[in-house]
Design a protein around this motif. Sequence first.
Motif, short mmCIF file in Angstrom:
data_model
loop_
_atom_site.label_atom_id
_atom_site.label_comp_id
_atom_site.label_asym_id
_atom_site.label_seq_id
_atom_site.Cartn_x
_atom_site.Cartn_y
_atom_site.Cartn_z
N THR A 64 0.82 -1.19 0.07
CA THR A 64 -0.05 0.00 0.07
C THR A 64 0.90 1.33 0.14
OG1 THR A 64 -1.87 -1.34 1.08
CG2 THR A 64 -2.08 1.39 1.07
N LEU A 65 1.83 1.42 0.73
CA LEU A 65 2.97 2.45 0.90
C LEU A 65 3.43 2.62 -0.63
CD1 LEU A 65 4.37 1.98 4.34
CD2 LEU A 65 2.87 3.91 3.72
N GLU A 70 5.97 8.07 -4.87
CA GLU A 70 6.91 8.82 -3.78
C GLU A 70 6.17 9.90 -3.17
OE1 GLU A 70 10.80 9.48 -5.43
OE2 GLU A 70 10.34 8.48 -7.07
N PRO A 71 6.50 10.22 -1.90
CA PRO A 71 7.58 9.63 -1.28
C PRO A 71 7.28 8.37 -0.47
CG PRO A 71 6.68 11.51 0.05
CD PRO A 71 5.78 11.22 -1.36
N TYR A 72 6.09 7.60 -0.84
CA TYR A 72 5.75 6.39 -0.38
C TYR A 72 5.55 6.42 1.24
CZ TYR A 72 8.61 4.83 -4.17
OH TYR A 72 9.08 4.98 -5.53
N THR A 73 4.52 7.43 1.60
CA THR A 73 4.37 7.68 2.81
C THR A 73 2.80 7.95 2.89
OG1 THR A 73 6.58 9.06 3.21
CG2 THR A 73 4.45 9.84 4.36
N LEU A 79 -3.64 4.17 6.17
CA LEU A 79 -3.39 2.71 5.89
C LEU A 79 -4.39 1.75 6.52
CD1 LEU A 79 0.48 2.86 6.76
CD2 LEU A 79 -0.53 1.81 4.46
N SER A 80 -4.86 2.11 7.71
CA SER A 80 -5.98 1.32 8.24
C SER A 80 -7.12 1.32 7.59
CB SER A 80 -6.27 1.78 9.71
OG SER A 80 -5.08 1.75 10.49
N LEU A 119 8.27 4.11 3.92
CA LEU A 119 9.04 3.12 3.45
C LEU A 119 10.36 3.42 3.68
CD1 LEU A 119 7.48 1.21 -0.09
CD2 LEU A 119 7.80 0.42 2.38
N THR A 120 11.44 2.58 3.95
CA THR A 120 12.80 3.14 3.98
C THR A 120 13.29 2.41 2.75
OG1 THR A 120 13.23 0.84 4.85
CG2 THR A 120 12.85 2.58 6.53
N GLU A 121 14.36 2.59 2.32
CA GLU A 121 14.98 2.12 1.22
C GLU A 121 15.00 0.66 1.17
OE1 GLU A 121 16.04 3.44 -1.89
OE2 GLU A 121 15.53 5.42 -1.11
N ARG A 122 15.14 0.03 2.29
CA ARG A 122 15.35 -1.49 2.47
C ARG A 122 13.70 -2.05 2.25
NH1 ARG A 122 16.09 -4.90 7.98
NH2 ARG A 122 16.26 -6.71 7.01
N GLY A 123 13.04 -1.12 2.71
CA GLY A 123 11.51 -1.66 2.46
C GLY A 123 10.95 -1.60 1.06
N LEU A 124 11.66 -0.49 0.36
CA LEU A 124 11.18 -0.42 -1.01
C LEU A 124 11.93 -1.54 -2.11
CD1 LEU A 124 10.11 1.42 -3.03
CD2 LEU A 124 12.20 2.52 -3.02
#
Length: 171
Positions: A64-65, A70-73, A79-80, A119-124
């Motif tokens: 969902t993010l 971008e910025p994936y926020t 979200l809920s 999302l962090t870079e790792r999450g992305l």
Amino acid sequence: MDQTPGDPVDAIIEQWAAVRPDLDTAAMEVFGRIFRLSREMGDRMEKAYAPYGISRGEFDVLATLRRSGEPYTLSPRRLSATLMLTTGGMTGRLDKLEAAGLLRRSPDPHDRRGLRVTLTERGLRLIDEAVGAGLAVQTEALNALDARQSGQLADLLRQLLTGTVSSGPSS
């Protein structure tokens, strides 16, 4: 004549026909298969996401993010609402994903009481890989149909879902 082999739903329909021949089981034939297919594919998707250390529910948050662009926020509330989760259920998922370094929560610059989830870079990187793995599992399952049948099924399910969601339960 239809040459499709029988499945467990056919056996159930036959049993009902034997004990209650007055019942119209056409809806059971459709929804029984949808429920069984959902359970089977849910299990397969769990297995597809397991190598990434996430569950289907956690995948849904990350996806969902990612889909938000971008910025994936997004806010936890958004979200809920998107995932139809309680705030308590969402908090648990966010806690786990944040601890894994896949997202971060920060104050909302426009609302002192609000939070933003990003999302962090790792999450992305992880969600981009996991979505590919999940789609591969789904595509493999659809190989039981040809492209025309797959398109027809998608159209019919869209029509059924739209009609079901808009009409709601009968009174």
